[in-house]
Design a protein around this motif. Sequence first.
Motif, short mmCIF file in Angstrom:
data_model
loop_
_atom_site.label_atom_id
_atom_site.label_comp_id
_atom_site.label_asym_id
_atom_site.label_seq_id
_atom_site.Cartn_x
_atom_site.Cartn_y
_atom_site.Cartn_z
N VAL A 243 72.66 37.28 23.41
CA VAL A 243 71.70 37.95 23.86
C VAL A 243 70.30 37.07 23.63
O VAL A 243 70.03 36.76 22.71
CB VAL A 243 71.46 39.34 23.02
N VAL A 244 69.49 36.88 24.86
CA VAL A 244 68.25 36.10 24.68
C VAL A 244 67.26 37.15 23.89
O VAL A 244 66.97 38.32 24.38
CB VAL A 244 67.73 35.85 25.98
N PRO A 245 66.83 36.70 22.86
CA PRO A 245 65.54 37.59 22.21
C PRO A 245 64.35 37.75 22.93
O PRO A 245 63.97 36.89 23.62
CB PRO A 245 65.26 36.69 20.77
N THR A 246 63.72 38.95 22.71
CA THR A 246 62.59 39.34 23.44
C THR A 246 61.50 38.42 22.62
O THR A 246 61.43 38.32 21.63
CB THR A 246 62.19 40.74 23.44
N VAL A 247 60.63 37.82 23.44
CA VAL A 247 59.57 37.27 23.00
C VAL A 247 58.24 37.93 22.69
O VAL A 247 57.75 38.93 23.54
CB VAL A 247 58.92 36.12 24.03
N PRO A 248 57.93 38.35 21.57
CA PRO A 248 56.93 38.98 21.10
C PRO A 248 55.43 38.52 21.86
O PRO A 248 55.43 37.39 22.14
CB PRO A 248 56.36 39.00 19.68
N PRO A 249 54.27 39.45 22.13
CA PRO A 249 53.22 39.07 22.89
C PRO A 249 52.38 38.03 22.04
O PRO A 249 52.42 37.90 21.06
CB PRO A 249 52.33 40.32 23.01
N SER A 250 51.71 36.93 22.66
CA SER A 250 51.24 35.98 22.15
C SER A 250 50.09 36.55 21.46
O SER A 250 49.11 37.61 21.95
CB SER A 250 50.64 35.03 23.34
N TYR A 251 49.52 35.81 20.41
CA TYR A 251 48.28 36.30 19.52
C TYR A 251 47.00 35.99 20.52
O TYR A 251 46.26 36.95 20.39
CB TYR A 251 48.30 35.28 18.49
N ASN A 252 47.05 35.17 21.36
CA ASN A 252 45.94 34.70 22.30
C ASN A 252 45.61 36.19 22.99
O ASN A 252 44.51 36.56 23.42
CB ASN A 252 45.96 33.39 23.07
N VAL A 253 46.79 36.56 23.69
CA VAL A 253 46.67 37.69 24.61
C VAL A 253 46.17 38.95 23.80
O VAL A 253 45.26 39.72 24.26
CB VAL A 253 47.92 38.03 25.42
N ILE A 254 46.53 39.17 22.65
CA ILE A 254 46.11 40.21 21.78
C ILE A 254 44.69 40.17 21.55
O ILE A 254 43.99 40.96 21.66
CB ILE A 254 46.94 40.51 20.57
N THR A 255 44.38 39.12 21.24
CA THR A 255 42.99 38.69 20.55
C THR A 255 41.94 39.00 21.93
O THR A 255 40.94 39.59 21.77
CB THR A 255 42.90 37.45 19.98
N ALA A 256 42.31 38.25 23.11
CA ALA A 256 41.55 38.66 24.15
C ALA A 256 41.39 40.12 24.70
O ALA A 256 40.34 40.51 25.15
CB ALA A 256 42.13 37.78 25.39
N SER A 257 42.34 40.56 24.62
CA SER A 257 42.26 42.39 24.86
C SER A 257 41.30 42.98 23.97
O SER A 257 40.75 43.87 24.45
CB SER A 257 43.81 42.93 24.89
N SER A 258 41.52 42.48 22.74
CA SER A 258 40.69 43.53 21.78
C SER A 258 39.20 43.07 21.86
O SER A 258 38.28 43.97 21.75
CB SER A 258 41.09 42.85 20.24
N ILE A 259 38.80 41.77 22.30
CA ILE A 259 37.51 41.22 22.56
C ILE A 259 36.95 42.21 23.72
O ILE A 259 35.73 42.69 23.76
CB ILE A 259 37.32 39.85 22.66
N ILE A 261 37.75 45.14 24.99
CA ILE A 261 37.66 46.38 24.74
C ILE A 261 36.18 46.63 23.74
O ILE A 261 35.72 47.49 23.95
CB ILE A 261 38.99 46.94 23.96
N ILE A 262 36.39 45.78 22.85
CA ILE A 262 35.09 45.86 21.93
C ILE A 262 33.72 45.65 22.70
O ILE A 262 32.80 46.34 22.52
CB ILE A 262 34.95 44.91 20.82
N ILE A 263 33.64 44.81 23.87
CA ILE A 263 32.42 44.49 24.57
C ILE A 263 32.39 45.52 25.37
O ILE A 263 31.17 46.10 25.36
CB ILE A 263 32.81 43.24 25.35
N PHE A 264 33.25 46.33 25.93
CA PHE A 264 33.34 47.45 26.72
C PHE A 264 32.39 48.60 25.83
O PHE A 264 31.68 49.08 26.37
CB PHE A 264 34.60 47.75 27.46
N LEU A 265 33.07 48.97 24.85
CA LEU A 265 32.76 49.83 23.91
C LEU A 265 31.08 49.63 23.78
O LEU A 265 30.46 50.62 23.73
CB LEU A 265 33.35 50.16 22.76
#
Length: 349
Positions: A243-259, A261-265
């Motif tokens: 079974v091919v293991p699922t790849v967790p989301p990249s750290y860069n994607v999580i960081t960009a999404s957080s930035i 959201i913070i800018i929007f707020l």
Amino acid sequence: MACLPTAPPALALRRWLGLGLFMLLCLHLGYALEKKVVKSKLGEKVGLPCCHEIESSDSLHNYRVYWQKNTMEVVLAYAEGKEISKDKRYMNRTEMDDRNFTLWISPVEILDNGPYQCVVQHLRSSQNPSVVCDETVTLFVTADFSKPNITANVSGNSCESTEMVVRCSSYGGFPKPEISGTLNNESVVWNVSWVSESSLSPYSVTGILHLNVTKDVSFTCSVESNGFTKSTSLLLKKTNDCVVPTVPPSYNVITASSIIIIIFLLAITLAARYLSRHGKCSSFFKLLMEFLCKIRIYRNYTDTLGIFVPSSRFLFFFFFLHAASTVTKSKSSSGLSYILYAGSTTVQV
């Protein structure tokens, strides 16, 4: 034209008589050979026929009968109607018919295999008894093998195949058996070993086979002895499916999404504070509610499409930019224009 000489009538008659006697002799020998072999299974009762039968007017007292094995071992002997000898190995296992001299053995053992000789003498006079018949009968004893037992042990595993050591074993049979196998109806060759205490003892047989299984297959093992076959089947399963293991989301994607959201707020907070000072909060919050409503519709749409993290974050961000760019509220009559774009707010008066 020359003619071939013909044989005299007497010579031709003798030739035909000789040929007829030869054919009768062959038929008699064939019938005798057919009677000479008797088969029985281990533990059963078997009768070995003799070559003479007493007439109704005669009596057993006028005969001497010998049943012997391998011309050396006296199984049973009768004289003048009485039993005079019996081998201890056949004690309580043999009896003789007093009319046709058939020897009955029960229960039959594997050691009973072999030729038996029936000798019948008529006691016309005690000094010179005449031999009525002398015939040999061969007893062939068989024993059923147990139902084959199949075991499969995994010796190696990979994503593509499973290496197995397959063993098929059976025991308690006679004579020496043959073992065969099929893999999805195709024959396979065994590495076979036999175990027996002697040539007249039950056999145990074991076959070993090394297989490389790439998919589930049906395997059959058969043990054959003296025309009797017993079989067992087993489904061999490929044990390892990679079974091919699922790849967790990249750290860069999580960081960009957080930035984002913070800018929007932060933009919303600064806009609300600025507009509250100029008494234009109601118009701003009306615009904000319309914007958030569009964002919610787009988010539900991405969930319906079944686009999961991390790809859904990119699609949501795209819809967020589109909503922000399209939700532009302009009031030219009052000179008030609000432009909300990409998480930043510009207020013009």
